[in-house]
Design a protein around this motif. Structure first.
Motif, short mmCIF file in Angstrom:
data_model
loop_
_atom_site.label_atom_id
_atom_site.label_comp_id
_atom_site.label_asym_id
_atom_site.label_seq_id
_atom_site.Cartn_x
_atom_site.Cartn_y
_atom_site.Cartn_z
N CYS A 153 0.83 -1.21 0.00
CA CYS A 153 0.00 0.00 0.00
C CYS A 153 0.86 1.26 0.00
O CYS A 153 0.54 2.25 -0.67
CB CYS A 153 -0.97 -0.02 1.18
N TYR A 200 -2.57 2.28 -2.96
CA TYR A 200 -3.86 1.62 -2.74
C TYR A 200 -4.17 1.61 -1.25
O TYR A 200 -3.26 1.45 -0.43
CB TYR A 200 -3.82 0.15 -3.21
N SER A 201 -5.46 1.76 -0.91
CA SER A 201 -5.87 1.54 0.47
C SER A 201 -5.93 0.02 0.66
O SER A 201 -5.88 -0.73 -0.32
CB SER A 201 -7.26 2.13 0.73
N GLN A 202 -6.06 -0.42 1.89
CA GLN A 202 -6.14 -1.87 2.14
C GLN A 202 -7.33 -2.47 1.39
O GLN A 202 -7.21 -3.52 0.77
CB GLN A 202 -6.27 -2.14 3.65
#
Length: 116
Positions: free
Chosen positions: A37, A42-44
């Motif tokens: 991440c 990217y978020s989780q």
């Protein structure tokens, strides 16, 4: 020239190997996720969605929300090649990720891995 097959390989098919490599050395899946991440933006939840969609590496990095500007600080050798010398952008991003996972498995502190 044909594309390297890693470009069409799904991230989801390689991800368990990243986690296994880290866990063999006493690190965690959470740390692997944090690295991915951090590198991609990217978020989780977004990362997990990419895994579910079986997104290939080329698309995974092309669609990354915000590649970390500090990633250029990643130096070293992966598979006998200096990551900073790789000219093809997608391959360089893949090798950055490989290098970060290697550093995690070698016991490097997260603060150093994430170039803070």
């Amino acid at each position: 020239m044909a594309k390297h097959r890693i470009y069409t390989t799904s991230v989801a098919s390689v991800y368990p190997h990243y986690v296994a490599k880290a866990e063999r050395k006493g690190r965690t899946k959470t740390e692997v996720d944090e690295i991915i991440c951090w590198l991609t933006g990217y978020s989780q939840e977004e990362f997990e969605a990419q895994l579910e969609k079986q997104t290939d590496f080329e698309t995974f990095f092309a669609d990354a929300p915000k590649l970390n500007p500090s990633r250029h600080l990643i130096k070293g050798v992966v598979c006998g090649v200096r990551v900073e010398d790789i000219e093809e952008p997608t391959m360089r991003e893949i090798r950055y990720l490989d290098k970060l996972i290697d550093e995690l498995a070698k016991g490097k502190a997260m603060v150093k891995i994430l170039r803070k």
